[in-house]
Scaffold this active site. Structure first.
Site, PDB file in Angstrom:
ATOM      1  N   LYS A  77       1.111  -1.522  -0.141  1.00 17.79           N
ATOM      2  CA  LYS A  77       0.240   0.736  -0.057  1.00 17.79           C
ATOM      3  C   LYS A  77       1.403   1.488  -0.192  1.00 17.79           C
ATOM      4  O   LYS A  77       0.595   2.711  -1.029  1.00 17.79           O
ATOM      5  CB  LYS A  77      -1.049  -0.363   1.515  1.00 17.79           C
ATOM      6  CG  LYS A  77      -1.904  -0.932   0.917  1.00 17.79           C
ATOM      7  CD  LYS A  77      -2.993  -1.123   2.686  1.00 17.79           C
ATOM      8  CE  LYS A  77      -4.428  -2.440   1.978  1.00 17.79           C
ATOM      9  NZ  LYS A  77      -4.706  -2.704   3.259  1.00 17.79           N
ATOM     10  N   ASP A 114      -9.350   1.689   3.017  1.00 19.51           N
ATOM     11  CA  ASP A 114      -9.739   0.789   4.338  1.00 19.51           C
ATOM     12  C   ASP A 114     -10.144   2.153   4.871  1.00 19.51           C
ATOM     13  O   ASP A 114     -10.851   1.599   5.966  1.00 19.51           O
ATOM     14  CB  ASP A 114      -7.845   1.277   4.500  1.00 19.51           C
ATOM     15  CG  ASP A 114      -7.347  -0.112   3.410  1.00 19.51           C
ATOM     16  OD1 ASP A 114      -8.061  -1.010   2.915  1.00 19.51           O
ATOM     17  OD2 ASP A 114      -6.512  -0.362   3.798  1.00 19.51           O
ATOM     18  N   GLY A 138      -1.580  -0.819  15.903  1.00 22.20           N
ATOM     19  CA  GLY A 138      -0.826  -0.749  14.547  1.00 22.20           C
ATOM     20  C   GLY A 138      -1.364   0.258  13.594  1.00 22.20           C
ATOM     21  O   GLY A 138      -2.174   0.547  13.378  1.00 22.20           O
ATOM     22  N   ALA A 139       0.491   0.568  13.422  1.00 20.19           N
ATOM     23  CA  ALA A 139       0.150   2.043  12.630  1.00 20.19           C
ATOM     24  C   ALA A 139       0.749   2.091  11.177  1.00 20.19           C
ATOM     25  O   ALA A 139       1.534   2.547  10.945  1.00 20.19           O
ATOM     26  CB  ALA A 139       1.164   3.292  13.140  1.00 20.19           C
ATOM     27  N   GLY A 140       0.174   0.464  10.917  1.00 21.31           N
ATOM     28  CA  GLY A 140       0.507   0.277   8.963  1.00 21.31           C
ATOM     29  C   GLY A 140       0.153   1.314   8.073  1.00 21.31           C
ATOM     30  O   GLY A 140      -0.872   1.611   8.559  1.00 21.31           O
ATOM     31  N   ALA A 142      -2.720  -0.505   7.065  1.00 21.13           N
ATOM     32  CA  ALA A 142      -4.537  -0.618   7.363  1.00 21.13           C
ATOM     33  C   ALA A 142      -5.001   0.530   8.891  1.00 21.13           C
ATOM     34  O   ALA A 142      -5.535   1.565   8.800  1.00 21.13           O
ATOM     35  CB  ALA A 142      -4.847  -1.496   7.747  1.00 21.13           C
ATOM     36  N   ARG A 162       4.979  -1.703  17.854  1.00 16.94           N
ATOM     37  CA  ARG A 162       5.767  -2.487  18.313  1.00 16.94           C
ATOM     38  C   ARG A 162       7.033  -1.015  18.153  1.00 16.94           C
ATOM     39  O   ARG A 162       8.020  -0.527  18.033  1.00 16.94           O
ATOM     40  CB  ARG A 162       6.015  -2.746  18.962  1.00 16.94           C
ATOM     41  CG  ARG A 162       6.092  -3.966  17.248  1.00 16.94           C
ATOM     42  CD  ARG A 162       6.431  -5.248  16.949  1.00 16.94           C
ATOM     43  NE  ARG A 162       6.635  -5.550  15.365  1.00 16.94           N
ATOM     44  CZ  ARG A 162       6.606  -7.068  14.811  1.00 16.94           C
ATOM     45  NH1 ARG A 162       6.275  -8.064  16.316  1.00 16.94           N
ATOM     46  NH2 ARG A 162       6.436  -7.240  14.042  1.00 16.94           N
ATOM     47  N   GLY A 247     -14.538  -8.249  11.035  1.00 16.81           N
ATOM     48  CA  GLY A 247     -13.457  -7.605   9.698  1.00 16.81           C
ATOM     49  C   GLY A 247     -14.039  -6.657   9.109  1.00 16.81           C
ATOM     50  O   GLY A 247     -14.161  -6.513   7.538  1.00 16.81           O
TER      51      GLY A 247
END
Lengths: 269, 269
Positions: A77, A114, A138-140, A142, A162, A247
């Site tokens: 992405k 998303d 989660g800061a990726g 998505a 993390r 989800g």
């Protein structure tokens, strides 16, 4: 009367979903019946691209005259943004794209649904995020998109990852747009919603992304992992008496967004 | 019990047919039912590539981990040769490829089944080419491949093309392999078979590629144009009392060759 999948001919228009791996993608089984239902002569196929091969694969599809749109999934992405001619505000803020289309003048526009799909999914289940506090793990790709849309919808968001650099970058990028409403934390915080936006839970051997026992009774536990539908996290949360949100809702809502983005409604005779 | 088209999922393997234009290709409606019949989880889609975009499109597809094979049609058969890692004898002699596949070690092998499909099609209709004289109109991609296979099958071939350089090049390339059996001529010659290997006849406004009235009564008139099935050339030849052979036979025979080339038989459980 249409069958589930329409007959593919030389006139059929193409869409692709690009990922690494690609075996797990849900888009073909959701979009192809949608094309059939709408009477659109198009097919969406999975295309496997490694990070090293991504640019070649995407450029090739973009060069094909009958490819009208691309969906982009993990881990591409972020990298796919660089393969667009134009980038929407949602994609720019999220620093990633999950959908690209050819514009009428032949340029490729990158967008990101998303976050909007996630927020619509929450609302469809009665969880209005406005004025609520969301803890987001989660800061990726998505997670970033979800943070953008939750903040846009009026939520307060605390992010944990993390990878501290990733959290820091996300907060730096978004804070000017949503002052005082985005925070970071090293671990779970008491919030109205607790969201897993990591891939943890896709594989049977994955550890829980977080321990639901640490959360207040009123927390709604949300997972963006779609396969399995009922992840270990959601099972554990339910056992603990917490409400859960699946989800699958996020992808289901995105289908409507794709219909607009790809102008599928306007293709009808 | 399988339906005509199988359900496309993330696990589905991909094949593509590449052309410019691509709307007229028959491969999707022939290969997809074949996959379904064989119980193979694969789909063949049309991909439009202009000459300028061909390298990008082909390289992109070759870079995709789940693309197992490519069919190549007009006008790309010659140019696609340069995008292969290995070239079969048939493709090299024909100076063009109509099918490429990924080998087990990840290289792309180019082959050509136009000629072999054509000869098998003739034989299936009882027209054995061995020892016969064939007049072939068209020294382009399909014509070259057909010349190679007719010569390999033991025929004598006379080629005509309005592009004299093209005929000359073909004769130069093939004569060492088939001494004394390949000739060129400026126009129709008396032969056992007269073959149209040009695209003339695909469009309603096309002139006849040649005039069947000029041929002996015993000539079998053959057209490689598949759409329309019954071309103006074949209609005129029949009216004139000549026997005819349809272009569709060539593609039907190629299906069996593709099953072998793409190892489709060996994919069965």
């Amino acid at each position: 009367m249409t069958t589930e999948h329409q007959r593919i001919t030389g006139r059929t228009r193409l869409f692709a979903v690009i990922g690494d791996p690609v075996e797990q993608v849900q888009a073909p089984t959701m979009m192809n019946p949608l094309f059939a239902r709408l009477g659109i002569d198009a097919v969406l196929v999975p295309v496997h691209a490694t990070p090293a091969g991504l640019a070649s694969v995407v450029r090739g599809l973009q060069s094909s005259g009958n490819v009208d749109g691309l969906l982009v999934t993990v881990p591409h992405k972020r990298a796919a943004l660089d393969l667009a001619d134009e980038v929407s505000a949602a994609a720019a803020l999220s620093d990633g794209t999950n959908a690209m289309r050819r514009t009428p003048d032949g340029r490729w526009l990158a967008d990101n649904f998303d976050g909007e799909g996630f927020v619509r999914g929450l609302r469809s289940a009665g969880h209005e995020p406005e004025g609520r506090h969301v803890w987001l793990l989660g800061a990726g790709g998505a997670g970033s998109a979800i943070a953008v849309s939750l903040l846009s919808a009026g939520a307060e968001v605390t992010v944990t990852d993390r990878d501290e650099h990733r959290v820091h970058t996300l907060v730096e990028r978004l804070s000017p747009h949503f002052p005082g409403r985005l925070h970071s934390a090293a671990g779970p915080v008491a919030a109205d919603l607790a969201v897993n936006a990591t891939p943890l839970g896709m594989r049977p051997e994955d550890p829980l992304p977080f321990e639901p026992a640490l959360l207040p009774d009123s927390t709604v536990v949300v997972d963006i992992v779609m396969k399995p539908r009922r992840t270990a996290l959601l099972r554990t949360a339910e056992t603990r008496g917490l409400r859960v949100h699946y989800g699958a809702a996020m992808l289901a809502q995105q289908l409507d967004l794709y219909v607009d983005f790809f102008s599928l409604g306007r293709r009808l005779a």
